[in-house]
Enzyme design. Structure first.
Site, PDB file in Angstrom:
ATOM      1  CG  HIS A  41      -1.585   5.504   1.525  1.00  0.00           C
ATOM      2  ND1 HIS A  41      -0.370   5.904   1.827  1.00  0.00           N
ATOM      3  CD2 HIS A  41      -1.850   4.301   2.163  1.00  0.00           C
ATOM      4  CE1 HIS A  41       0.208   5.027   2.317  1.00  0.00           C
ATOM      5  NE2 HIS A  41      -0.500   4.086   2.671  1.00  0.00           N
ATOM      6  CG  ASP A  86       1.152   8.938   0.595  1.00  0.00           C
ATOM      7  OD1 ASP A  86      -0.346   9.494   1.047  1.00  0.00           O
ATOM      8  OD2 ASP A  86       1.363   7.829   0.829  1.00  0.00           O
ATOM      9  CB  SER A 178       0.448   3.244   5.767  1.00  0.00           C
ATOM     10  OG  SER A 178       0.602   2.704   4.563  1.00  0.00           O
TER      11      SER A 178
END
EC number: 3.4.21.74
Length: 232
Positions: A41, A86, A178
């Site tokens: 992502h 992910d 992230s």
């Protein structure tokens, strides 16, 4: 990282910083001279990857910038499910050399065990309102939980993920972290995928893509099998 402290400048030679815009950046992990791992992502059309970086506003002598030469996301990833598989593998446009602040971390030889103490790190928000971002990476220790803790918190959990945090809250990864690493007992075990909003809520650990479960895919791609697919 909420509830942490500035990382020691020598503890994160494998940590890279992906910059897309002042509002959008991610962590990455150097796994050999030419490849980094991050979250799918975090994918953007244009990315600058900083290695050997600590203070964002002041360059280390050995700091370098690289760009993606090739990017790999699982071909069987569910396109509209951001948390599914992910993980993204990026080949740098030029290899990096090991230096004072640049060195890869090896892939895990065993899966992590529940109860492990794990280290989180990144340049993400240090306030739960996500309005304060540090100039230096922050680090903290969290615990690896049984996945049922996350299942209960989020009414489910994607496959091949790790659930980690602090049950009383107050320590957590947050926006901007992230793609960064979860290091358990010195091994690179997870990639930050998703967590609670706001961050660091009690009984709401974050979840991390489980690197160990993707080893065959990672190793195949690096070996040159560009069409390798991920486990379901």
């Amino acid at each position: 990282v909420i509830g942490g402290d500035e990382c020691d400048i020598n503890e994160h030679p494998f940590l890279a910083f992906m910059y897309y815009s002042p509002q959008y950046f991610c962590g990455m992990t150097l796994i050999n001279q030419e490849w980094v791992l991050t979250a799918a992502h975090c994918d953007k059309t244009y990315m600058r990857i900083y290695l050997g970086i600590h203070t964002r506003s002041v360059a280390n002598d050995d700091e370098v910038i690289r760009y993606p030469k090739e990017k790999f996301i699982c071909p069987n990833k569910k396109k509209n499910v951001i948390t599914d598989k992910d993980i993204m593998l990026i080949r740098l446009n030029r290899p990096v050399k090991n230096s004072t602040h640049i060195a890869p971390i090896s892939l895990p030889s065993n899966p992590p065990s529940v109860g492990s103490v794990c280290r989180i790190m990144g340049w993400g928000a240090i306030t739960t309102s996500e309005d304060t971002y540090p100039d230096v990476p922050h680090c903290a220790n969290i615990n690896l939980f049984n996945n049922t803790v996350c299942r209960e918190a989020y009414n489910g959990l994607p496959a091949k993920t790790l659930c980690a945090g602090v049950l009383q809250g107050g320590i957590d990864t947050c926006g901007g972290d992230s793609g960064g690493p979860l290091i358990c007992n010195g091994q690179f075990q997870g990639i930050l995928s998703w967590g609670s909003d706001p961050c660091a809520e009690p009984r709401k650990p974050a979840f991390y893509t489980k690197v160990f479960d993707y080893l065959p895919w990672i190793q195949s791609i690096i070996a040159g099998n560009k069409t390798a697919t991920c486990p379901p």
